[in-house]
Motif scaffolding. Structure first.
Motif, PDB file in Angstrom:
ATOM      1  N   LYS A   1       0.514  -1.177  -0.149  1.00 15.28           N
ATOM      2  CA  LYS A   1      -0.471  -0.001  -0.205  1.00 15.28           C
ATOM      3  C   LYS A   1       0.771   1.094   0.054  1.00 15.28           C
ATOM      4  N   ILE A   2       1.005   2.233  -1.272  1.00 13.29           N
ATOM      5  CA  ILE A   2       1.527   3.776  -0.030  1.00 13.29           C
ATOM      6  C   ILE A   2       1.154   4.015   0.202  1.00 13.29           C
ATOM      7  N   ILE A   3       1.987   4.540   1.026  1.00 12.22           N
ATOM      8  CA  ILE A   3       2.000   5.409   2.257  1.00 12.22           C
ATOM      9  C   ILE A   3       2.040   6.471   2.432  1.00 12.22           C
ATOM     10  N   LYS A   4       2.874   7.512   1.887  1.00 12.50           N
ATOM     11  CA  LYS A   4       2.776   8.401   1.482  1.00 12.50           C
ATOM     12  C   LYS A   4       3.394   8.569  -0.279  1.00 12.50           C
ATOM     13  N   SER A   5       3.494   9.793  -0.960  1.00 11.07           N
ATOM     14  CA  SER A   5       3.427  10.249  -1.969  1.00 11.07           C
ATOM     15  C   SER A   5       5.479  11.401  -1.490  1.00 11.07           C
ATOM     16  N   PHE A   6       6.343  11.993  -2.068  1.00 10.05           N
ATOM     17  CA  PHE A   6       7.143  12.904  -2.324  1.00 10.05           C
ATOM     18  C   PHE A   6       7.204  13.491  -2.873  1.00 10.05           C
ATOM     19  N   ILE A   7       7.210  14.780  -3.728  1.00  7.28           N
ATOM     20  CA  ILE A   7       7.459  15.254  -4.417  1.00  7.28           C
ATOM     21  C   ILE A   7       8.336  16.626  -4.665  1.00  7.28           C
ATOM     22  N   GLY A   8       9.120  16.669  -5.211  1.00 12.41           N
ATOM     23  CA  GLY A   8      10.269  17.393  -5.333  1.00 12.41           C
ATOM     24  C   GLY A   8      11.263  17.753  -4.273  1.00 12.41           C
ATOM     25  N   ASN A   9      11.654  18.927  -3.605  1.00 12.19           N
ATOM     26  CA  ASN A   9      12.615  18.598  -2.443  1.00 12.19           C
ATOM     27  C   ASN A   9      12.134  18.636  -1.291  1.00 12.19           C
ATOM     28  N   TYR A  10      11.470  17.279  -0.853  1.00 10.30           N
ATOM     29  CA  TYR A  10      11.130  16.843  -0.063  1.00 10.30           C
ATOM     30  C   TYR A  10      11.605  17.187   1.142  1.00 10.30           C
ATOM     31  N   ASP A  11      11.164  16.886   2.262  1.00 11.03           N
ATOM     32  CA  ASP A  11      11.962  17.636   3.588  1.00 11.03           C
ATOM     33  C   ASP A  11      11.946  15.712   4.098  1.00 11.03           C
ATOM     34  N   LYS A  12      13.263  15.803   3.951  1.00  9.99           N
ATOM     35  CA  LYS A  12      13.849  14.681   4.597  1.00  9.99           C
ATOM     36  C   LYS A  12      13.916  14.003   5.448  1.00  9.99           C
ATOM     37  N   ASN A  13      13.318  14.727   6.745  1.00  8.84           N
ATOM     38  CA  ASN A  13      12.888  14.309   8.258  1.00  8.84           C
ATOM     39  C   ASN A  13      11.543  14.057   8.326  1.00  8.84           C
ATOM     40  N   LEU A  14      10.838  14.020   7.646  1.00  8.57           N
ATOM     41  CA  LEU A  14       9.024  13.801   6.978  1.00  8.57           C
ATOM     42  C   LEU A  14       9.087  12.086   6.469  1.00  8.57           C
ATOM     43  N   PHE A  15      10.775  12.068   5.841  1.00  6.48           N
ATOM     44  CA  PHE A  15      10.523  11.030   5.080  1.00  6.48           C
ATOM     45  C   PHE A  15      11.365   9.837   5.869  1.00  6.48           C
ATOM     46  N   VAL A  16      12.497  10.407   6.368  1.00  4.54           N
ATOM     47  CA  VAL A  16      12.993   9.023   7.628  1.00  4.54           C
ATOM     48  C   VAL A  16      12.133   9.070   8.480  1.00  4.54           C
ATOM     49  N   GLU A  17      11.180   9.753   9.100  1.00  5.37           N
ATOM     50  CA  GLU A  17      10.097   9.179  10.265  1.00  5.37           C
ATOM     51  C   GLU A  17       9.003   8.279   9.544  1.00  5.37           C
TER      52      GLU A  17
END
Length: 167
Positions: free
Chosen positions: A142-158
């Motif tokens: 299941k797709i949890i989240k999409s990240f577009i462009g220069n996304y927030d690294k901290n949010l991605f790691v979280e």
């Protein structure tokens, strides 16, 4: 002056609602069933990666932001791969195989790289047209989240660590 402020607020609200809607729509569905051919000759499908948390990252060799993000992509893969994390970097159809291979050789990318030579992978993932765009998919596909462009690294790691913690 007051009208400009109101217009600015309205534009900001519309942009925020668009981003929230985009993430809500994509986070509520399964990753599309796609067959990949990696540049090292392996063939696999989306369903083969179930059981792993996977990032499908759409990038291009001529994308400055993509190239700036690649060291982070390399670091995340190295840090989390033993916990069930996989990275599939999807090079866009306009990229040449030679340019992709040159980057892989120069930079030693260890995660899976595929070339979307006909654009079918980008189309399956919602018609991705620009880069970078990343989709984080849980162990169940299941797709949890999409990240577009220069996304927030901290949010991605979280989000990644939260997904890895779930069985």
């Amino acid at each position: 002056m007051k009208n400009r402020f109101i217009i600015l607020i309205a534009v900001a609200v519309i942009a925020i609602l668009g981003a929230v809607t985009y993430n809500t729509v994509f986070s509520s569905k399964a990753a599309p069933e796609v067959t990949f051919n990696s540049i090292d000759g392996r063939q696999f499908a989306t369903h083969d990666l179930q059981g792993k948390v996977t990032m499908y990252k759409f990038w291009a060799t001529d994308c400055i932001t993509c190239m700036r993000q690649m060291p982070d992509t390399v670091a995340y893969y190295a840090k989390y791969k033993d916990q069930g994390y996989e990275t599939v970097a999807v090079a866009m159809k306009h990229d040449s195989v030679d340019a992709i291979n040159r980057l892989v050789q120069e930079r030693g990318y260890e995660f899976t790289i595929v070339h979307d030579k006909d654009g079918s992978i980008a189309k399956a993932f919602g018609n991705v047209r620009f880069t970078p765009v990343a989709f984080l998919v849980d162990r169940k596909g299941k797709i949890i989240k999409s990240f577009i462009g220069n996304y927030d690294k901290n949010l991605f790691v979280e989000e990644l660590e939260k997904a890895l913690a779930q069985s």
